[in-house]
Structures are given as C-alpha cells and as structure tokens.
Design an enzyme around this catalytic site. Structure first.
Site, PDB file in Angstrom:
ATOM      1  N   GLY A  13       0.843  -1.185   0.000  1.00 11.60           N
ATOM      2  CA  GLY A  13       0.000   0.000   0.000  1.00 11.60           C
ATOM      3  C   GLY A  13       0.877   1.232   0.000  1.00 11.60           C
ATOM      4  N   CYS A  14       0.380   2.304   0.571  1.00 15.02           N
ATOM      5  CA  CYS A  14       1.125   3.563   0.591  1.00 15.02           C
ATOM      6  C   CYS A  14       2.507   3.361   1.206  1.00 15.02           C
ATOM      7  CB  CYS A  14       0.346   4.616   1.376  1.00 15.02           C
ATOM      8  SG  CYS A  14       1.224   6.179   1.498  1.00 15.02           S
TER       9      CYS A  14
END
EC number: 1.8.4.11
Length: 178
Positions: A13-14
């Site tokens: 993810g981020c």
C-alpha cells in the site's frame, strides 16, 4: 561487523507507512520508497497514481541478513498490511496500492512462500492470503519528498497512518501476537 548486504522489496500500500517499521530495526541499512512491477521506465508518482503503469508503491530494503534475517523481515511485513485485500490497502485503492513480495533469488521465494502458507494456516485472518509473490522487477526510487516521510512530516504521517485505517487494523490483528 558483518559485511553482508541483501535486498528485500515489499509492496504494502502507501509506501509512507512501510518505511518506519523497517527503518527502526537493527541490521537495516537503508529503506527506500519507490515503484516496482510496472512497464514504464522511471515513472513519476503522478504516473503511478493513474494505475496505468503497472507499478506498485513499494519499499526496497538493504539489510544485513546476519543481524536481521529475511524471515524476520517477512514477519514484520505481514504485520503492516491486510494480506487478504487484493484491491489496495486501507483507504488507498487500485493497482498501485496492492501488496506484493518481490523476491530477489530462489531462497527468498522459498522463505516467502513458506511464510505466506504459515500465515494462511494461522487462523489470524478469516479470508485467504492474496498477497502475490513475484520476481523482483526494476525498482525506481520515488521522489525525494516521499523518502522517510514519517520523519519529514510527523504530524501528517501520524494522521494518515491512523485515518487510513492501517493503525487500527494492525492493532486489532497483531497487538497480542508480536
């Protein structure tokens, strides 16, 4: 002092939220945010965010396996993500936010597959583990303002880490298992 260095590459993810957990461990030499797995050479953040380059946000970790073995990196990685979500991570959706373990050699692949199987059988998650194990692809460092974001923008990082749902997820799944 050991001179050994290896690479580990994880999409979770981020990438802002994937640096700090590794950065704070002994034997970690460098953690770099970047992009991997796509077909565009040296993509920008803006290009990756369009979900048309095939890249995922990732971290590439340079580590000393004698001090912090790859198996421990895998354990820490699993504890930062929702490995049952194939559509992104927490508040961030799309291809660029999907999880993935990018292996640099056969031994890493064996360890990653065994770790994934162990997690799948652990009962921690009700759904199957969908995180892919892929061959390492070219890794392109992200722009400087993304590097070590948690140090440069502490308040925004903490607000994002909590607001995205990541912090609560980690707490609810791992707080008593570490």
């Amino acid at each position: 002092m050991s001179e050994k260095q290896e690479l580990a590459t994880f999409a979770g993810g981020c990438f802002w939220c994937m640096v700090k957990p590794f950065d704070e461990q002994p034997g970690i030499i460098k953690v770099e945010s970047g992009y991997t797995g796509g077909h565009t050479v040296n993509p920008t953040y803006e290009e990756v965010c369009t979900n048309t380059t095939g890249h995922r946000e990732a971290v590439q970790i340079t580590f000393d396996p004698d001090i912090f073995p790859y198996e421990k990196l895998l354990e820490l990685y699993w504890q930062q993500i929702d490995p049952t979500d194939d559509g992104g991570q927490f508040g961030d959706r799309g291809e660029s936010y999907r999880t993935g373990i990018y292996v640099h050699h056969d031994e890493q692949r064996k360890l990653a597959e065994a770790s994934k199987e162990k997690l799948n059988e652990s009962g921690i998650f009700q759904k199957p583990i969908v995180t892919e194990i892929l061959d390492a692809a070219p890794f392109y460092p992200a722009e400087e303002y993304h590097q070590h974001y948690y140090k440069k923008n502490k308040i925004h990082y903490e607000r994002y880490h909590v607001g995205s749902g990541r912090a609560g997820f980690i707490e609810s799944h791992w707080s008593d298992k570490s």
